[in-house]
Design a protein around this motif. Structure first.
Motif, short mmCIF file in Angstrom:
data_model
loop_
_atom_site.label_atom_id
_atom_site.label_comp_id
_atom_site.label_asym_id
_atom_site.label_seq_id
_atom_site.Cartn_x
_atom_site.Cartn_y
_atom_site.Cartn_z
N TYR A 184 0.82 -1.22 0.00
CA TYR A 184 0.00 0.00 0.00
C TYR A 184 0.85 1.27 0.00
O TYR A 184 0.51 2.26 -0.65
CB TYR A 184 -0.92 0.01 1.22
CG TYR A 184 -1.93 1.13 1.22
CD1 TYR A 184 -3.18 0.96 0.63
CD2 TYR A 184 -1.65 2.36 1.81
CE1 TYR A 184 -4.11 1.99 0.61
CE2 TYR A 184 -2.56 3.39 1.79
CZ TYR A 184 -3.79 3.20 1.20
OH TYR A 184 -4.71 4.23 1.18
N SER A 187 1.75 1.50 -3.77
CA SER A 187 0.66 1.53 -4.75
C SER A 187 -0.21 2.77 -4.62
O SER A 187 -0.76 3.26 -5.60
CB SER A 187 -0.20 0.27 -4.62
OG SER A 187 -0.85 0.23 -3.36
N ASN A 188 -0.35 3.30 -3.40
CA ASN A 188 -1.25 4.43 -3.16
C ASN A 188 -0.54 5.69 -2.73
O ASN A 188 -1.18 6.63 -2.24
CB ASN A 188 -2.29 4.05 -2.10
CG ASN A 188 -3.29 3.02 -2.58
OD1 ASN A 188 -2.90 1.96 -3.04
ND2 ASN A 188 -4.57 3.31 -2.47
N GLN A 189 0.77 5.75 -2.91
CA GLN A 189 1.52 6.87 -2.36
C GLN A 189 1.11 8.22 -2.96
O GLN A 189 1.08 9.23 -2.25
CB GLN A 189 3.03 6.66 -2.53
CG GLN A 189 3.51 6.60 -3.95
CD GLN A 189 5.03 6.46 -4.02
OE1 GLN A 189 5.76 7.36 -3.61
NE2 GLN A 189 5.50 5.33 -4.53
N PHE A 190 0.75 8.26 -4.23
CA PHE A 190 0.45 9.54 -4.86
C PHE A 190 -0.95 10.03 -4.49
O PHE A 190 -1.14 11.21 -4.17
CB PHE A 190 0.61 9.42 -6.38
CG PHE A 190 2.00 9.03 -6.79
CD1 PHE A 190 3.07 9.90 -6.62
CD2 PHE A 190 2.26 7.78 -7.32
CE1 PHE A 190 4.36 9.55 -6.98
CE2 PHE A 190 3.54 7.40 -7.68
CZ PHE A 190 4.60 8.29 -7.50
N THR A 191 -1.94 9.14 -4.54
CA THR A 191 -3.30 9.56 -4.17
C THR A 191 -3.38 9.88 -2.69
O THR A 191 -4.02 10.86 -2.29
CB THR A 191 -4.32 8.46 -4.52
OG1 THR A 191 -3.89 7.22 -3.94
CG2 THR A 191 -4.43 8.29 -6.03
N PHE A 192 -2.74 9.07 -1.86
CA PHE A 192 -2.79 9.30 -0.42
C PHE A 192 -2.07 10.60 -0.06
O PHE A 192 -2.55 11.38 0.78
CB PHE A 192 -2.16 8.12 0.33
CG PHE A 192 -2.60 7.99 1.76
CD1 PHE A 192 -3.72 7.24 2.08
CD2 PHE A 192 -1.89 8.59 2.78
CE1 PHE A 192 -4.13 7.11 3.40
CE2 PHE A 192 -2.29 8.48 4.10
CZ PHE A 192 -3.42 7.73 4.41
N HIS A 194 -1.72 13.20 -1.97
CA HIS A 194 -2.55 14.32 -2.42
C HIS A 194 -3.71 14.54 -1.47
O HIS A 194 -4.03 15.68 -1.11
CB HIS A 194 -3.08 14.06 -3.83
CG HIS A 194 -4.04 15.11 -4.30
ND1 HIS A 194 -3.62 16.35 -4.70
CD2 HIS A 194 -5.40 15.09 -4.42
CE1 HIS A 194 -4.67 17.08 -5.04
NE2 HIS A 194 -5.77 16.33 -4.88
N ASN A 195 -4.36 13.48 -1.05
CA ASN A 195 -5.55 13.60 -0.21
C ASN A 195 -5.24 14.04 1.22
O ASN A 195 -6.04 14.75 1.83
CB ASN A 195 -6.30 12.26 -0.16
CG ASN A 195 -6.98 11.93 -1.48
OD1 ASN A 195 -7.33 12.83 -2.24
ND2 ASN A 195 -7.16 10.65 -1.76
#
Length: 225
Positions: A184, A187-192, A194-195
């Motif tokens: 995780y 895989s989610n470093q950019f969306t997380f 940003h959010n």
């Protein structure tokens, strides 16, 4: 007769280096092609990757000498990515200390490895889009991936013998939980990020995450009803 006290003559300055064997030259060429292809498949996936783009740095002649087209090259990229993570886990000290100590070292290693090798995460994500179609065509993978399950099975047995691990832990489920929590962060470093405004890729963040994941997993394996 040569005087034993006489120092040996220095090597000639223009002495040629030893020639590489054919096998070494072949391995180097294949690894170079796979290095280049990995970047292309990671960035564009199997469908978007182009042999011509890879050949721009490796030459098409070499590619088709060693590989029978794009699909075979893609499978070689996948196989090496999995082999490298399994090899790295085999180098972790899982014998010293308690079972919990050994498991913590392996978990923290996996978190760091995934963060240091985002290409593995992206290749796995891409292959899941293809429903593991190409993994199924790599006969060596199941046995290679079994190595980490064997490591975990041995750690679990030690933990049960020590009386610190609860009974009935499935090594495959343990591996799945370790991988999911390691995955995780990449895989989610950019969306997380940003959010929530969190840098998940900094060395400090990776180390903090490695400790957290180890704490979570060890709490699970040591919890007893």
């Amino acid at each position: 007769m040569t005087d034993p006290a006489t120092p040996p003559a220095p090597a000639k300055a223009n002495a040629k280096p030893a020639r590489r064997s054919h096998a070494e030259a072949r391995e180097q060429a294949i690894n170079q092609i796979i290095d280049i292809a990995t970047q292309e498949f990671v960035e564009k996936g199997l469908a978007g990757a182009r042999i011509d783009e890879i050949a721009g740095r490796a030459t098409k002649r070499k590619i088709y000498y060693y590989f029978d087209g794009k699909d075979e090259l893609y499978r070689a990229v996948l196989e090496r990515a999995y082999q490298r993570v399994r090899d790295s886990e085999g180098e972790v000290d899982v014998t010293s200390g308690s079972a919990a100590d050994a498991l913590r070292r392996l978990i923290e290693h996996d978190v760091r490895y995934h963060s240091q090798h985002p290409e593995l995460v992206r290749l796995v994500m891409n292959e899941n889009i293809h429903r593991a179609e190409h993994l199924k065509q790599i006969p060596s993978l199941p046995a290679g991936n079994q190595r980490v399950i064997d490591i975990l099975r041995a750690i679990i047995a030690r933990g049960e013998a020590e009386g610190t691990f609860r009974a009935g832990i499935d090594p495959v489920e343990l591996h799945m939980n370790m991988t999911a929590l390691s995955f995780y962060n990449v895989s989610n470093q950019f969306t997380f990020a940003h959010n929530f405004g969190i840098d998940m890729a900094s060395p400090a963040a990776v180390e903090r995450r490695a400790r957290q994941v180890a704490d979570i997993i060890i709490a699970w394996v040591t919890h007893k009803d």
